[in-house]
Write a protein that holds these residues in place. Structure first.
Motif, PDB file in Angstrom:
ATOM      1  N   GLY A  34      -9.509  -0.636 -10.527  1.00  0.00           N
ATOM      2  CA  GLY A  34     -10.163  -1.287  -9.408  1.00  0.00           C
ATOM      3  C   GLY A  34     -10.337  -0.442  -8.172  1.00  0.00           C
ATOM      4  O   GLY A  34     -10.974  -0.862  -7.209  1.00  0.00           O
ATOM      5  N   ASP A  35      -9.730   0.729  -8.191  1.00  0.00           N
ATOM      6  CA  ASP A  35      -9.880   1.600  -7.012  1.00  0.00           C
ATOM      7  C   ASP A  35     -10.692   2.837  -7.347  1.00  0.00           C
ATOM      8  O   ASP A  35     -10.622   3.846  -6.652  1.00  0.00           O
ATOM      9  CB  ASP A  35      -8.500   2.022  -6.500  1.00  0.00           C
ATOM     10  CG  ASP A  35      -7.703   2.799  -7.552  1.00  0.00           C
ATOM     11  OD1 ASP A  35      -8.225   2.880  -8.737  1.00  0.00           O
ATOM     12  OD2 ASP A  35      -6.613   3.291  -7.266  1.00  0.00           O
ATOM     13  N   GLY A  36     -11.443   2.683  -8.439  1.00  0.00           N
ATOM     14  CA  GLY A  36     -12.255   3.823  -8.865  1.00  0.00           C
ATOM     15  C   GLY A  36     -11.576   4.689  -9.887  1.00  0.00           C
ATOM     16  O   GLY A  36     -12.172   5.641 -10.397  1.00  0.00           O
ATOM     17  N   HIS A  37     -10.292   4.378 -10.178  1.00  0.00           N
ATOM     18  CA  HIS A  37      -9.556   5.145 -11.187  1.00  0.00           C
ATOM     19  C   HIS A  37      -9.557   4.401 -12.513  1.00  0.00           C
ATOM     20  O   HIS A  37      -9.478   3.170 -12.541  1.00  0.00           O
ATOM     21  CB  HIS A  37      -8.110   5.385 -10.728  1.00  0.00           C
ATOM     22  CG  HIS A  37      -8.018   6.352  -9.578  1.00  0.00           C
ATOM     23  ND1 HIS A  37      -8.159   5.946  -8.241  1.00  0.00           N
ATOM     24  CD2 HIS A  37      -7.779   7.704  -9.548  1.00  0.00           C
ATOM     25  CE1 HIS A  37      -8.029   7.014  -7.438  1.00  0.00           C
ATOM     26  NE2 HIS A  37      -7.781   8.105  -8.225  1.00  0.00           N
ATOM     27  N   ASN A  92       0.837  -1.207   0.000  1.00  0.00           N
ATOM     28  CA  ASN A  92       0.000   0.000   0.000  1.00  0.00           C
ATOM     29  C   ASN A  92       0.862   1.243   0.000  1.00  0.00           C
ATOM     30  O   ASN A  92       1.770   1.388   0.823  1.00  0.00           O
ATOM     31  CB  ASN A  92      -0.942  -0.050   1.199  1.00  0.00           C
ATOM     32  CG  ASN A  92      -2.037   1.024   1.115  1.00  0.00           C
ATOM     33  OD1 ASN A  92      -2.370   1.460   0.051  1.00  0.00           O
ATOM     34  ND2 ASN A  92      -2.549   1.411   2.279  1.00  0.00           N
ATOM     35  N   ASP A 124      -9.213  -0.011 -16.179  1.00  0.00           N
ATOM     36  CA  ASP A 124      -9.992   0.122 -14.935  1.00  0.00           C
ATOM     37  C   ASP A 124      -9.133  -0.478 -13.828  1.00  0.00           C
ATOM     38  O   ASP A 124      -8.873  -1.694 -13.809  1.00  0.00           O
ATOM     39  CB  ASP A 124     -11.320  -0.632 -15.037  1.00  0.00           C
ATOM     40  CG  ASP A 124     -12.207  -0.433 -13.816  1.00  0.00           C
ATOM     41  OD1 ASP A 124     -11.727   0.123 -12.840  1.00  0.00           O
ATOM     42  OD2 ASP A 124     -13.397  -0.886 -13.913  1.00  0.00           O
TER      43      ASP A 124
END
Length: 609
Positions: free
Chosen positions: A604-607, A581, A602
């Motif tokens: 996966g963290d909304g970005h 992280n 995409d």
């Protein structure tokens, strides 16, 4: 013995009876009026006879120089069965058998009676003379009768001074010169010459076997060239006594219709009263041509009226121009119904003055009823110069179904190879023959269906005729030759991933052709430039059919025109492989495929990217 005698007598009677019925038999006209003799025996059709005289007297005949004769069935070489006989002696001298070489029978009469017209035909003196004369009117411009001259002077006195003579002297207006003349019409056929402008008179010295007799005198001979008109009668012939006789000869002349003429029939011995001669006048042969009827059918050579097919123009014709209007009354009968089976006929028609004929149209009517053979009977009656004529005309009508052919247009593509006549109706059982025009385009111009090779638009006609000669209507077949169209098209895109739209554009020639699209996916269209959505992956064959006319088509097909698109393969890698992280990670695009136009990440963290 007695029975044998009776049997012998019976046989003799039978033989004698047969002989009487086989030879010339004469009957004297003594105590008869000359007028009755000529009207009851000699007169035929188309003449009126009057003022009959015998030896210059109209009273009862007082000698046996004239009478009637009959001929039995076995004497076939003699041309007449009955008529009038005139001889220089007794008429019975004519009866067979020929058992004498110089047969004669004197009669009681004044030898001072002579005929100057007959005397003018020969240089030697006339002896026993027989004269029959009468006036007559002919209904037409000619008359004719038949006769035979016979004599015991044959054959010994051919070309001698014993030239028994006779003549038929016609007196009246000559129709050419319009001058009253007298001429002898008892002349040898085809004998007109400069010496004999009216023909050579018939006599012993002019018509004979062609061989001079035993009493020959060169100065007396007229001709030995007419043996074709002569019959030699051999001794013992049972039928007639005269040693020689002529064939049937014609006598006649041109006259003016309805004008009165005088006829004198005269025969005489020359130099002596032996070796009798005679003239036989055929019964009922003194005729002037009566009217004739000619049936002019629509179909030449036919003999029946045919409903709706074969009509008739009936011609009633007289032999010379009418001197005044001739009325002809028609009485109609028969099994056919006037006005139903045929058009109504007139009750009276006329041959107009100066004309020789009149035409009566007989037109059949179609009643669509099977009736079998029906008849039209026409009794025609007329009077010319006071002479009545009648004739019965019988015609037949038969049923018939008219032949009807259809006219039609025949569109073909590029070439016409077969033509067929379309028969709408005809009479059952009657074969048809067809008549195509122009016939040089067809393999068989008489067949109902025929092969051909027509590459340009052409109009043909066809008729049909049946075995009766009836014809159909004239049908027209309009062959319309179309050039095959040329279908072409373009489209875009050629491939894709379902679902995707494809735009098609027609480039067909001619532009106005009817179009039919088959897109290979179960969908079709008749639009010129359609748009089609392919909803499933696959390869699709597309065809375009263009049509001109009714059946002239051509198809253009592209195999696998639309193909399935090649999907891209998405792949990537990143580093570090196990990030923690907050640690930065690098992504590397490893995707493969042709014509990739975009990428979408995409994380996966909304970005996204």
């Amino acid at each position: 013995m007695l029975n044998k005698k009776y049997t012998f007598l019976l046989i003799l009677l039978i033989l004698f009876s047969e002989l009487l019925h086989s030879q010339i038999v004469t009957t004297s006209a003594r105590n008869q009026l000359p007028q009755n003799l000529i009207t009851s025996v000699l007169a035929g059709r188309g003449v009126l006879m009057s003022n009959g005289q015998f030896n210059w007297s109209s009273g009862n005949i007082s000698t046996d120089q004239i009478g009637t004769f009959t001929n039995g069935p076995n004497f076939t070489n003699f041309p007449f069965s009955s008529g009038i006989i005139m001889t220089t002696g007794h008429i019975s001298v004519a009866e067979g058998p020929n058992d004498q070489t110089n047969a004669y029978m004197n009669v009681t009469q004044s030898t001072a009676i002579r005929d100057p017209d007959l005397q003018a035909l020969v240089a030697a003196s006339l002896r026993s003379t027989t004269v029959l004369e009468f006036d007559f009117i002919a209904s037409s411009s000619s008359f004719e009768f038949e006769y035979v001259f016979a004599s015991e002077e044959y054959p010994e006195y051919v070309c001698s001074q014993y030239n028994d003579v006779f003549g038929f002297f016609l007196t009246g207006l000559d129709p050419v010169t319009m001058v009253t003349t007298t001429k002898n019409i008892a002349v040898i056929p085809n004998s007109v010459s400069a010496t004999y402008p009216n023909g050579m008179p018939v006599a012993i010295n002019s018509l004979n076997s062609g061989v001079s007799g035993s009493s020959f005198s060169g100065s007396d001979c007229i001709s030995l060239d007419n043996s074709s008109y002569y019959n030699d009668n051999q001794p013992g012939n049972p039928y007639i006594q005269f040693d020689g006789y002529t064939t049937a000869l014609p006598a006649g002349a041109s006259v003016i219709p309805c004008e009165t003429y005088h006829m004198k029939i005269s025969i005489a011995n020359v130099n002596d009263n032996t070796y009798d001669s005679g003239v036989f006048l055929k019964a009922s042969s003194f005729n002037s041509p009566e009217f004739e009827v000619n049936e002019n059918y629509t179909i030449p050579g036919s003999s029946q009226l045919i409903e709706g097919c074969n009509d008739l123009e009936l011609e009633i014709k007289i032999s010379s121009p009418a001197v005044s209007d001739v009325r002809i009354d028609l009485t109609i009968s028969g099994t056919a119904t006037e006005g139903v089976d045929y058009e109504t006929l007139p009750a009276t028609v006329y041959i107009l003055q100066g004309d020789t004929n009149v035409f009566i149209p007989i037109t059949t009517l179609i009643d669509d009823i099977t009736e079998g053979v029906e008849t039209i009977i026409i009794d025609a009656n007329m009077s010319i110069c006071g002479i009545t004529f009648s004739k019965t005309i019988e015609l037949e009508i038969i049923d018939h179904t008219p032949i009807i052919l259809a006219s039609y247009d025949l569109p073909v593509c590029h070439v016409c190879t077969t033509l067929s006549a379309q028969v709408l109706q005809s009479s059952p059982g009657l074969p048809l023959t067809f008549h195509w025009t122009p016939n040089d385009l067809l393999d068989d111009s008489t067949a109902q269906t025929t092969s051909t090779y027509i590459t340009e638009s052409t109009i043909l006609t066809v008729m049909a005729s049946d075995s009766l000669g009836c014809t159909s209507n004239l049908a027209t077949i309009n062959v319309i030759v179309y050039e095959a169209p040329d279908p072409q098209f373009t489209y875009t895109p050629e491939r894709g991933c379902a679902p995707f739209d494809v735009h098609f554009v027609s480039n067909t020639d001619p532009p106005g052709a009817a179009l039919f699209w088959d897109f290979g996916n179960g969908e079709t269209s008749t639009e010129e430039n359609p748009v089609v959505t392919y909803r499933a992956d696959g390869d699709y064959t597309v065809s375009l059919t263009a049509t001109v006319g009714q059946n002239c088509s051509r198809t253009f097909t592209i195999q696998d025109a639309i193909t399935q698109g090649e999907y891209p393969y998405a792949d990537f890698t990143f580093h570090p492989g196990n990030p923690v992280n907050g640690e930065a990670v690098s992504f590397v695009n490893l995707s493969s495929g042709n014509n990739i136009i975009s990428y979408f990440w995409d994380f996966g963290d909304g970005h996204t990217s």
